[in-house]
Scaffold this motif. Sequence first.
Motif, mmCIF file in Angstrom:
data_model
loop_
_atom_site.group_PDB
_atom_site.id
_atom_site.type_symbol
_atom_site.label_atom_id
_atom_site.label_comp_id
_atom_site.label_asym_id
_atom_site.label_seq_id
_atom_site.Cartn_x
_atom_site.Cartn_y
_atom_site.Cartn_z
ATOM 1 N N ARG A 187 0.826 -1.210 0.000
ATOM 2 C CA ARG A 187 0.000 0.000 0.000
ATOM 3 C C ARG A 187 0.859 1.257 0.000
ATOM 4 N NH1 ARG A 187 -3.109 -3.004 3.871
ATOM 5 N NH2 ARG A 187 -2.089 -1.847 5.555
ATOM 6 N N ARG A 188 1.981 1.218 0.699
ATOM 7 C CA ARG A 188 2.854 2.382 0.736
ATOM 8 C C ARG A 188 3.525 2.620 -0.618
ATOM 9 N NH1 ARG A 188 5.891 0.608 4.277
ATOM 10 N NH2 ARG A 188 4.667 1.279 6.080
ATOM 11 N N ALA A 189 3.839 1.538 -1.321
ATOM 12 C CA ALA A 189 4.528 1.687 -2.605
ATOM 13 C C ALA A 189 3.591 2.094 -3.734
ATOM 14 C CB ALA A 189 5.243 0.381 -2.961
ATOM 15 N N PHE A 190 2.358 1.578 -3.729
ATOM 16 C CA PHE A 190 1.437 1.819 -4.841
ATOM 17 C C PHE A 190 0.278 2.733 -4.451
ATOM 18 C CE2 PHE A 190 3.334 -2.366 -5.469
ATOM 19 C CZ PHE A 190 3.924 -2.185 -6.715
ATOM 20 N N ARG A 191 0.421 3.500 -3.388
ATOM 21 C CA ARG A 191 -0.648 4.400 -2.967
ATOM 22 C C ARG A 191 -0.764 5.561 -3.939
ATOM 23 N NH1 ARG A 191 0.259 6.529 2.832
ATOM 24 N NH2 ARG A 191 2.129 7.298 1.748
ATOM 25 N N PRO A 192 -1.956 5.865 -4.460
ATOM 26 C CA PRO A 192 -2.106 7.019 -5.367
ATOM 27 C C PRO A 192 -1.938 8.318 -4.592
ATOM 28 C CG PRO A 192 -4.238 6.051 -4.870
ATOM 29 C CD PRO A 192 -3.219 5.135 -4.280
ATOM 30 N N GLY A 193 -1.275 9.285 -5.224
ATOM 31 C CA GLY A 193 -1.018 10.556 -4.565
ATOM 32 C C GLY A 193 -0.015 10.426 -3.445
ATOM 33 N N GLY A 194 0.974 9.527 -3.640
ATOM 34 C CA GLY A 194 1.970 9.295 -2.614
ATOM 35 C C GLY A 194 2.982 10.408 -2.551
ATOM 36 N N PRO A 195 4.137 10.128 -1.908
ATOM 37 C CA PRO A 195 5.154 11.168 -1.773
ATOM 38 C C PRO A 195 5.665 11.684 -3.106
ATOM 39 C CG PRO A 195 5.555 9.365 -0.238
ATOM 40 C CD PRO A 195 4.469 8.932 -1.146
ATOM 41 N N ALA A 196 5.791 10.784 -4.104
ATOM 42 C CA ALA A 196 6.308 11.234 -5.392
ATOM 43 C C ALA A 196 5.317 12.172 -6.073
ATOM 44 C CB ALA A 196 6.593 10.033 -6.288
ATOM 45 N N ALA A 197 4.023 11.758 -6.018
ATOM 46 C CA ALA A 197 3.017 12.621 -6.650
ATOM 47 C C ALA A 197 2.889 13.937 -5.918
ATOM 48 C CB ALA A 197 1.661 11.902 -6.677
ATOM 49 N N GLY A 198 2.966 13.912 -4.590
ATOM 50 C CA GLY A 198 2.891 15.148 -3.828
ATOM 51 C C GLY A 198 4.048 16.066 -4.134
ATOM 52 N N GLY A 199 5.219 15.503 -4.335
ATOM 53 C CA GLY A 199 6.380 16.331 -4.662
ATOM 54 C C GLY A 199 6.220 17.002 -6.004
ATOM 55 N N ASP A 200 5.669 16.235 -6.963
ATOM 56 C CA ASP A 200 5.472 16.837 -8.274
ATOM 57 C C ASP A 200 4.439 17.958 -8.216
ATOM 58 O OD1 ASP A 200 5.816 13.647 -9.955
ATOM 59 O OD2 ASP A 200 7.298 15.123 -9.220
#
Length: 295
Positions: A244-257
């Motif tokens: 869940r942490r790796a494939f969560r939508p809107g995760g840290p990578a998306a938030g950074g973008d």
Amino acid sequence: MSTVVTGDAVVLGLQPARLPSRALALAIDLVVVWSAYLLISLGLALATASLDEAAVMAVSIAAFLLVLVGGPIAVETLSHGRSLGKLACGLRVVRDDGGPIRFRHALVRGAMGVVELLMTFGVVACIASLMSERGRRVGDVFAGTLVVRERIPAGRRTAPPPPVPWLAGRLGQLDLSAVPDELWLAVRQYLSRAGQLDPQVGRAIAERLADDLVARTGTPPPAGMPASVYLAGVVQERQARDARRAFRPGGPAAGGDGAQSAGGTGGAPGANHGGGGAGGSESVRQPGTGFAPPA
């Protein structure tokens, strides 16, 4: 058939070898040793043809001891318990605690092998192996060794116990942050080898690992639940959290973008206004340039 398990669970997947496989390995070793002994004896007979009878007898006894007794001892010592026959049959000689044998173990086994293998044609060794629970001959008992199987058929390996479906909901609030990586590794190794362990030994290892997990998490398993099932459920819960942490939508990578995009959008008008102000100041300082607007 009991599995060989040490106090530190060093050799978890090895099983004691029985009489048929040991007899086949011994037959291969005897063929090799006796062939070498006959060739060496033939060469010594030709070399000592000019000597007297006493010298020929002394050379024959020395060749017998060096080849038929010293040869197997040297091979088992240098190969750590794997002769040619044992290597072909997937067997190995180890200590009672699962460690590799040394010279003294091979020496005792070789000395007793002269009596129970060569002088009695293997009758004593066969009787002792049939009467022993782990298939040991007299030399193994005196040396403190055991012949185990290194290659186990894949059909004998069973899968670890599956986690109970309703247990996943009860482990959702479990705090796994204090569990070290060494304990996770030990739990995964146990689950992967649970089908190879003796039931009593496997139960003891599972209970010890479950107690360590309870000490780290502070949450005991449900009453009456086997420790192996609890371990499987905890491992599944951790894997589910990682997924869940790796494939969560809107995760840290998306938030950074998104932050970068917002920053770029918000900074662009300011930069344009600043640029316009700077351009206006420059037009005031340099009224004669072609880039300045008319007054």
